[in-house]
Design an enzyme around this catalytic site. Structure first.
Site, PDB file in Angstrom:
ATOM      1  CD  GLU A 124      -7.546   5.556   3.104  1.00  0.00           C
ATOM      2  OE1 GLU A 124      -6.395   5.186   3.347  1.00  0.00           O
ATOM      3  OE2 GLU A 124      -7.828   6.499   2.373  1.00  0.00           O
ATOM      4  CG  ASP A 181     -10.505  15.134   1.283  1.00  0.00           C
ATOM      5  OD1 ASP A 181      -9.836  14.230   0.748  1.00  0.00           O
ATOM      6  OD2 ASP A 181     -10.910  15.083   2.456  1.00  0.00           O
TER       7      ASP A 181
END
Lengths: 410, 279
Positions: free
Chosen positions: B49, B60
């Protein structure tokens, strides 16, 4: 009520936006990570339910009267009007609200919603600290835990507001990521929310963010425009010719504009921060120079680089220092209902001094942007015409900034 | 057949689970990314990824935020990221690459142009964190036209009705977010993960990957026992962060962690193998 019959413009039905997906034309929406979709849907359902609930509405209105101190006056600035030789300038005195700005209208509303939704913890982001203070204030009053995210850079610039929030019992968390300003504080608040979503209510301070925030904050702020409309009607018997308000995220502007949108004879001007000038990289004027994109949960005009990275903004006023703008403003710009202008740091500073000396009112630097544009506009209008300027906040918080610029040590 | 599908089919035949490391393109430096991708595969990764750096990565945690900042200090763009995939393909035509990022850089490039370039560089799937199903319509159609797999997140808060809708729109794999929180958080509850993965499987035959809260070999092994793929990002990037000034050691540490995770994932397989032999 109004002497002129209300007219719908042909271009848009303002009561029909946003649509069910939270879209104002192509702007708005719900661009968030999956974890927040369900909490936002719950918030939307709760808000649309309580908005119609007479008990909720009555409590909100009582708080606005007895706690915030509404209605705020509409003040005819006669001396200022005469001096600038044009239209009559009226100031909507949001600076006289409890905590000194329009921000409290929204935090009172959202806090009531938080209570109804049984949330025990409040979080908020803040730039200049006005929204943080307004949030800490309502949290203190309701006995709710309160955490405010604030960029490290802003904490340095706005020390008195940081102390105020701490006095009110809020925890102020410094944000050290990215540009260490409002946009990063918003990211951090969203991260907190996603982590503590079961217990926490996120009070967003402006008409941006994912649906339903832009509509919810707008609704809580429209009291400004509704009051102004009936106050001016009582004073002059007619609608204003023009409305002027500063636009960062745009909550004070939409609050003033919204009840007048359907009256197409009322001209509206949103004033962005041109900083050191629109031709420099040092400004905060996405509607004037930006392009549509996606940030903080909504599609809107943004200040970004050629790769779609959000760029740092600048304004003398921390409250306008934001790279995006509420999606409803993006839409109102595109359909041409509101004109978005800009005012530099220097022009805003001049207006700050002008109002202080001529009317004995120290305006916030944010509101000084609106004022600076209104003075230009008034000069080209006749003394029979009227302008309502949203004086969204008081300038006490800014005296250190102004003294600094002028080389004065306090 | 898509590269992602082929990869999962092959793993299923061996009774193995996919190890999917995440790194941010351009971190710590654009020149290191392709080499790091090869290191990941050599150490046992089945898919990669690849994060597209963004200035405001709101989903995040601090570790990936810092990775984005390091990548952006070198102006790593979406185009640069796609170039890295193209270079990676010069030596690796087999390992699927999923691009994970935020919508705004895609908007600026244009969805069609992005899809065209992604196919040209032989990327396999797209996961846009802040483009949930309701907003994905036009982009989804474009990615499908270009045969790019469309990976979606499902979260602990996702309702059953919504899981069904997401499963209908997804291809390649489903990405289950193991906890309420940001990437790299440490409060995953494996029994909750197990229940939710079971719920997802009622609506989809696609492989289910689990990420956001996988910290180490132990949690990786636990996840592998209930899912088809284990996604690890922040734990790896912590190694990158620790050895920023020493790229050789960095690569070795990253490889060591991937091998460790691989071992944990294959542990139960090896056990099964041993008991089969002894029986």
């Amino acid at each position: 009520m109004a002497s002129k019959a209300p007219e719908r413009t042909d271009t848009a039905d303002f009561a029909q936006v946003p649509d069910r997906e939270g879209m104002f034309g192509e702007y708005g929406g719900r661009y968030v990570a999956e974890t927040l979709i369900e909490p936002l849907a719950q918030l939307e359902a709760a808000y649309f339910k309580f908005r119609e609930d007479p008990g909720f509405v009555a409590e909100f209105e009582a708080d606005l009267s007895h706690y915030v101190g509404r209605p705020s006056p509409l003040y005819h600035a006669q001396r200022l009007s005469e001096k600038h030789g044009g239209a009559q300038i009226y100031l909507k005195r949001e600076d006289l609200n409890h905590t000194g700005a329009h921000k409290i209208n929204n935090t009172v509303g959202q806090a009531l919603l938080a209570k109804r939704m049984n949330k025990s913890r409040i979080i908020a982001e803040t730039g200049a600290g006005q929204h943080g203070v307004a949030t800490a204030t309502v949290a203190a009053r309701l006995g709710l835990e309160c955490v405010v995210y604030m960029g490290e850079e802003d904490i340095r610039r706005q020390a008195p507001n940081v102390y105020r929030m701490r006095l009110l019992g809020a925890e102020v968390v410094p944000v050290r990521s990215g540009s260490k300003t409002l946009k990063d504080a918003l990211n951090e608040a969203l991260r907190d929310w996603v982590t503590h979503v079961d217990t926490t209510f996120y009070i967003i301070g402006t008409v941006a963010g994912p649906h339903p925030y832009p509509v919810l904050v707008r609704d809580f702020q429209t009291v400004i425009g509704r009051e102004a409309k009936s106050q001016l009607e009582a004073m002059t018997g007619s609608l204003p010719d023009a409305l002027v308000a500063c636009v960062g995220g745009g909550s004070n502007a939409i609050g003033l504009f919204y009840p007048f949108l359907e009256h197409e004879q009322v001209q509206m001007y949103g004033v962005e921060a041109a900083g050191l000038g629109l031709d420099t990289q040092k400004h905060s004027a996405p509607l004037n120079t930006g392009k549509p994109g996606v940030l903080h949960g909504n599609r809107t005009y943004l200040m970004e680089d050629e790769n779609g990275q959000i760029i740092e903004t600048h304004s003398i006023s921390a409250g306008l220092d934001y790279p995006g703008v509420g999606p409803e403003h993006a839409w109102l710009k595109d359909i041409g209902r509101v004109q978005y202008e800009s005012v530099t740091d220097e022009q805003a500073l001049a207006a700050f001094h002008e109002l202080t000396r001529v009317e004995g009112i120290i305006p916030a630097l944010e509101s000084s942007h609106a004022l600076a544009y209104a003075l230009q506009l008034a000069a080209g209008m006749s003394p029979q015409q009227t302008i309502v300027v949203n004086l969204s906040g008081r300038g006490d918080k800014d005296i250190n900034t102004v003294a600094d610029i002028e080389g004065i040590e306090l | 057949m898509s590269r992602i599908r082929e990869c999962f089919d092959a793993l299923a035949r061996q009774g193995r689970k996919a190890l999917v490391p995440y790194i941010t393109a351009g971190d710590p430096h654009p020149e290191h990314t392709v080499a790091l991708m090869h290191t990941l595969v050599e150490a046992g990764a089945d898919m990669i990824e690849l994060g597209v750096p963004f200035s405001d990565p709101m989903a995040d945690g601090p570790v990936i935020q810092a990775a984005c900042e390091r990548a952006l200090a070198h102006h790593t763009s979406l185009r640069d990221t796609l170039d890295m995939v193209r270079h990676f393909r010069e030596r690796d035509s087999r390992t699927p690459v999923i691009l994970m990022g935020y919508q705004n850089p895609v908007e600026v490039l244009g969805t069609s142009e992005f899809a065209r370039l992604a196919v040209q560089s032989q990327a396999d799937g797209v996961l846009t964190v802040d483009l949930p199903l309701e907003q994905a319509g036009p982009a989804l159609a474009t990615y499908r036209e270009h045969d790019l797999d469309t990976v979606f997140l499902i979260a602990p808060t996702t309702s059953d009705a919504r899981i069904k809708k997401i499963c209908e729109a997804a291809s390649g794999l489903i990405y289950y977010v193991s906890l309420k929180g940001v990437t790299g958080a440490g409060h995953m509850d494996i029994s909750e993960v197990k229940n939710k993965v079971r719920e997802i499987r009622q609506h989809s035959t696609l492989p289910v990957g689990v990420g956001f809260g996988v910290q180490d070999a132990e949690s990786a092994r636990a996840v592998a026992s209930v899912a088809d793929a284990v996604i690890v990002g922040s734990a790896l990037i912590r190694q990158i962060e620790t050895y920023l000034s020493d790229p050789d050691t960095m690569k070795k540490k990253v490889a060591a962690l991937v091998k460790d995770l691989r071992g944990a994932l294959d542990h139960d397989l090896a056990e099964a193998g041993r008991s089969a032999t002894s029986a």
